[in-house]
Scaffold this motif. Structure first.
Motif, PDB file in Angstrom:
ATOM      1  N   UNK A 264       0.792  -1.228   0.000  1.00 34.57           N
ATOM      2  CA  UNK A 264       0.000   0.000   0.000  1.00 34.57           C
ATOM      3  C   UNK A 264       0.819   1.270   0.000  1.00 34.57           C
ATOM      4  N   UNK A 265       2.141   1.146   0.152  1.00 33.78           N
ATOM      5  CA  UNK A 265       2.999   2.331   0.146  1.00 33.78           C
ATOM      6  C   UNK A 265       3.081   2.899  -1.277  1.00 33.78           C
ATOM      7  N   UNK A 266       2.823   4.190  -1.419  1.00 30.10           N
ATOM      8  CA  UNK A 266       2.933   4.877  -2.709  1.00 30.10           C
ATOM      9  C   UNK A 266       3.613   6.217  -2.475  1.00 30.10           C
ATOM     10  N   UNK A 267       4.792   6.388  -3.027  1.00 30.66           N
ATOM     11  CA  UNK A 267       5.489   7.665  -2.864  1.00 30.66           C
ATOM     12  C   UNK A 267       5.744   8.376  -4.189  1.00 30.66           C
ATOM     13  N   UNK A 268       5.180   7.811  -5.252  1.00 31.84           N
ATOM     14  CA  UNK A 268       5.258   8.435  -6.564  1.00 31.84           C
ATOM     15  C   UNK A 268       4.009   8.053  -7.344  1.00 31.84           C
ATOM     16  N   UNK A 269       3.326   9.023  -7.892  1.00 25.56           N
ATOM     17  CA  UNK A 269       2.091   8.754  -8.634  1.00 25.56           C
ATOM     18  C   UNK A 269       2.104   9.521  -9.944  1.00 25.56           C
ATOM     19  N   UNK A 270       1.694   8.832 -11.014  1.00 22.18           N
ATOM     20  CA  UNK A 270       1.569   9.450 -12.336  1.00 22.18           C
ATOM     21  C   UNK A 270       0.149   9.218 -12.821  1.00 22.18           C
ATOM     22  N   UNK A 271      -0.582  10.291 -13.019  1.00 16.84           N
ATOM     23  CA  UNK A 271      -1.985  10.224 -13.402  1.00 16.84           C
ATOM     24  C   UNK A 271      -2.159  10.906 -14.762  1.00 16.84           C
ATOM     25  N   UNK A 272      -2.773  10.199 -15.690  1.00 17.29           N
ATOM     26  CA  UNK A 272      -3.013  10.751 -17.021  1.00 17.29           C
ATOM     27  C   UNK A 272      -4.482  10.596 -17.371  1.00 17.29           C
ATOM     28  N   UNK A 326      -3.128  -1.790  11.763  1.00 15.28           N
ATOM     29  CA  UNK A 326      -4.065  -2.905  11.887  1.00 15.28           C
ATOM     30  C   UNK A 326      -4.498  -3.327  10.487  1.00 15.28           C
ATOM     31  N   UNK A 327      -4.520  -4.619  10.257  1.00 17.18           N
ATOM     32  CA  UNK A 327      -4.978  -5.160   8.978  1.00 17.18           C
ATOM     33  C   UNK A 327      -6.385  -5.733   9.102  1.00 17.18           C
ATOM     34  N   UNK A 357      -7.127  -1.008  19.624  1.00 15.78           N
ATOM     35  CA  UNK A 357      -6.043  -0.825  20.590  1.00 15.78           C
ATOM     36  C   UNK A 357      -5.633  -2.175  21.151  1.00 15.78           C
ATOM     37  N   UNK A 358      -4.327  -2.410  21.176  1.00 13.55           N
ATOM     38  CA  UNK A 358      -3.822  -3.669  21.736  1.00 13.55           C
ATOM     39  C   UNK A 358      -2.606  -3.395  22.614  1.00 13.55           C
ATOM     40  N   UNK A 359      -2.591  -4.028  23.779  1.00 11.92           N
ATOM     41  CA  UNK A 359      -1.457  -3.926  24.689  1.00 11.92           C
ATOM     42  C   UNK A 359      -0.393  -4.933  24.274  1.00 11.92           C
ATOM     43  N   UNK A 360       0.837  -4.446  24.138  1.00 12.36           N
ATOM     44  CA  UNK A 360       1.941  -5.293  23.709  1.00 12.36           C
ATOM     45  C   UNK A 360       2.739  -5.784  24.918  1.00 12.36           C
ATOM     46  N   UNK A 361       3.596  -6.758  24.686  1.00 15.07           N
ATOM     47  CA  UNK A 361       4.485  -7.238  25.744  1.00 15.07           C
ATOM     48  C   UNK A 361       5.375  -6.095  26.222  1.00 15.07           C
ATOM     49  N   UNK A 362       5.544  -5.985  27.523  1.00 16.62           N
ATOM     50  CA  UNK A 362       6.335  -4.906  28.094  1.00 16.62           C
ATOM     51  C   UNK A 362       5.515  -3.693  28.466  1.00 16.62           C
ATOM     52  N   UNK A 363       4.192  -3.751  28.190  1.00 19.63           N
ATOM     53  CA  UNK A 363       3.318  -2.660  28.602  1.00 19.63           C
ATOM     54  C   UNK A 363       3.045  -1.605  27.560  1.00 19.63           C
ATOM     55  N   UNK A 364       3.737  -1.644  26.416  1.00 15.09           N
ATOM     56  CA  UNK A 364       3.449  -0.672  25.361  1.00 15.09           C
ATOM     57  C   UNK A 364       2.137  -1.037  24.675  1.00 15.09           C
ATOM     58  N   UNK A 365       1.590  -0.120  23.926  1.00 12.56           N
ATOM     59  CA  UNK A 365       0.318  -0.378  23.247  1.00 12.56           C
ATOM     60  C   UNK A 365       0.362   0.202  21.839  1.00 12.56           C
ATOM     61  N   UNK A 366      -0.443  -0.379  20.980  1.00  8.63           N
ATOM     62  CA  UNK A 366      -0.620   0.090  19.611  1.00  8.63           C
ATOM     63  C   UNK A 366      -2.070   0.481  19.444  1.00  8.63           C
ATOM     64  N   UNK A 367      -2.315   1.633  18.848  1.00  6.64           N
ATOM     65  CA  UNK A 367      -3.678   2.094  18.605  1.00  6.64           C
ATOM     66  C   UNK A 367      -3.756   2.697  17.207  1.00  6.64           C
ATOM     67  N   UNK A 368      -4.652   2.178  16.383  1.00  3.24           N
ATOM     68  CA  UNK A 368      -4.888   2.672  15.026  1.00  3.24           C
ATOM     69  C   UNK A 368      -6.349   3.028  14.853  1.00  3.24           C
ATOM     70  N   UNK A 369      -6.596   4.107  14.125  1.00  4.75           N
ATOM     71  CA  UNK A 369      -7.951   4.429  13.694  1.00  4.75           C
ATOM     72  C   UNK A 369      -7.967   4.409  12.168  1.00  4.75           C
ATOM     73  N   UNK A 370      -8.701   3.447  11.612  1.00  4.92           N
ATOM     74  CA  UNK A 370      -8.788   3.258  10.172  1.00  4.92           C
ATOM     75  C   UNK A 370     -10.250   3.030   9.798  1.00  4.92           C
ATOM     76  N   UNK A 388     -13.389  -7.661  10.331  1.00  6.66           N
ATOM     77  CA  UNK A 388     -13.350  -6.406   9.584  1.00  6.66           C
ATOM     78  C   UNK A 388     -11.949  -6.227   9.007  1.00  6.66           C
ATOM     79  N   UNK A 389     -11.873  -6.002   7.705  1.00  5.43           N
ATOM     80  CA  UNK A 389     -10.628  -5.645   7.043  1.00  5.43           C
ATOM     81  C   UNK A 389     -10.570  -4.123   7.002  1.00  5.43           C
ATOM     82  N   UNK A 390      -9.464  -3.541   7.446  1.00  3.96           N
ATOM     83  CA  UNK A 390      -9.360  -2.082   7.497  1.00  3.96           C
ATOM     84  C   UNK A 390      -8.163  -1.623   6.672  1.00  3.96           C
ATOM     85  N   UNK A 391      -8.225  -0.360   6.216  1.00  2.37           N
ATOM     86  CA  UNK A 391      -7.168   0.152   5.358  1.00  2.37           C
ATOM     87  C   UNK A 391      -7.202   1.669   5.355  1.00  2.37           C
TER      88      UNK A 391
END
Length: 415
Positions: A264-272, A326-327, A357-370, A388-391
């Protein structure tokens, strides 16, 4: 004691492309705005809910191609009397057990109805019983994408310069798809006059307009052709997100999958655009970090090169960075102990924002809004899960007052 949701499966043995059930007064499955007007003699509606052994529903988005895919369902029905055997001339449904008949799947929960998908039965795979065993039939089902993919269109009548939603409607008219089964936004971008290319599929012609608008075209849970404009998709993303979490601060989930890759990474786009010159944009920092990841689109139908450039810039701005995202998130919709979880598993659909939101090992957490861009259900007598598939969608922009899309210095203006 709270009850789990109940699956409702209705097969409609009628001809034609309309596979929402006909409107009937007093029938909760055909409310105004969902049921279509029809002669009662034009359909044979059969409730097979108690015969369903298992069901799998997939309505998906392909992140690699950034396009919606046709929905599919696989359903297994117990058939003690061989009523759904195409060779059984004594069946009350003979001779209407044919390919491309309709099936609609919904759920009832706490007095409400939630639609899950409407499909055409592409194949009846009957397994005959022996030694007193009950026979069963496996149904392979597809949504309206299959109809449009198999329908060729040439000249699109009344298709001069017009808004994208108007063009989608003109294409569906050419494909003879029922007007009563459409939910089409007006659109934000004007399209060039249709080139009248011969032997195109109606589906690819609609998808070209979808790409030219940077909108969304798919079949929704009612079986309606749905086109969402660029601006309305942005507004949907700015709605209040439903939160899923493992620390009690949101709805509990069973499983979360993450993606940390260049997908899903796009760092160059050409539109015609059709008849225009190539318009490009790129992000040099992203290219230096990840090498070039290009997206090229040609032959689009917007009317100006400046809009083509705006599209290129919007795509790069929304996809130039990568992070742990999150996928998918899977929840136990069949567990009635948390009504909010059950409703979320039945009600949330495309373009609804969610926070995971998910708590990771060691107490850190990941939170995404998609935003949700794919939904699947796996249902059996003792199981009901929703995934649910998110993107990250292309069409994002600045929304005043939004906590996620109205942040100065972070959110950016769309076009």
């Amino acid at each position: 004691m709270a009850l789990a949701p109940t699956l409702v499966a209705t097969i409609v043995l009628s001809n034609g492309a309309s596979f929402a059930p006909p409107f009937q007064i007093g029938n909760p499955l055909t409310p105004l705005g969902v049921g279509v007007l029809a002669d009662s003699a034009s359909f044979q509606s059969i409730d097979v809910s108690t015969k369903v052994m298992k069901a799998s529903i997939r309505r998906a988005y392909n992140r690699l191609s950034d396009s919606f895919q046709g929905g599919r369902a696989a359903i297994v029905i117990a058939d003690q009397n061989a009523d759904f055997s195409p060779t059984n001339t004594a069946s009350p449904y003979y001779p209407n057990v044919l390919p491309m008949r309709k099936i609609q799947l919904s759920a009832t929960y706490n007095g409400s109805i939630y639609y899950l998908g409407s499909f055409y039965i592409q194949a009846w795979k009957y397994t005959a019983p022996k030694d007193g065993q009950v026979g069963y039939v496996s149904l392979d089902c597809v949504d309206g994408f299959q109809l449009l993919n198999l329908t060729s269109v040439g000249t699109i009548a009344d298709s001069g310069v017009q808004l994208s939603g108007t063009r989608i409607n003109k294409i569906l008219d050419a494909a003879a798809f029922p007007a009563s089964m459409r939910n089409i936004d007006a659109g934000d971008s004007s399209m060039q006059a249709d080139p009248a290319t011969a032997n195109r599929s109606a589906l690819s012609t609609c998808q070209l307009i979808e790409q030219s608008e940077l909108g969304a075209f798919y079949f929704d849970q009612y079986g309606f052709a749905r086109f969402i404009s660029r601006s309305n998709s942005v507004k949907a993303q700015a709605a209040v997100a439903t939160k899923f979490a493992d620390d009690g601060s949101g709805i509990t989930y069973d499983q979360v999958t993450y993606d940390f890759s260049d997908t899903g990474l796009i760092n160059s786009a050409v539109i015609t655009r059709n008849g225009g010159t190539a318009q490009s944009d790129s992000d040099s920092t992203s290219i230096a970090n990840y090498f070039q990841h290009n997206r090229t689109r040609t032959g689009l139908m917007m009317t100006t090169d400046s809009e083509a450039l705006s599209m290129a810039s919007s795509i790069v701005a929304s996809r130039a960075d990568t992070a742990i995202r999150v996928e998918s998130v899977t929840i136990n919709t069949g567990d009635p102990s948390d009504p909010a979880r059950v409703v979320a598993g039945l009600e949330l659909d495309y373009f609804d924002p969610i926070t995971v939101q998910q708590t990771q090992a060691g107490g850190s957490s990941i939170s995404n809004t998609l935003v949700i861009q794919g939904v699947s259900y796996d249902i059996s007598p003792n199981k009901w899960t929703t995934t649910f598939i998110v993107a990250d969608p292309y069409a994002t922009g600045f929304v005043i007052g939004s906590a996620t899309m109205g942040v100065l210095g972070t959110s950016y203006l769309g076009y």
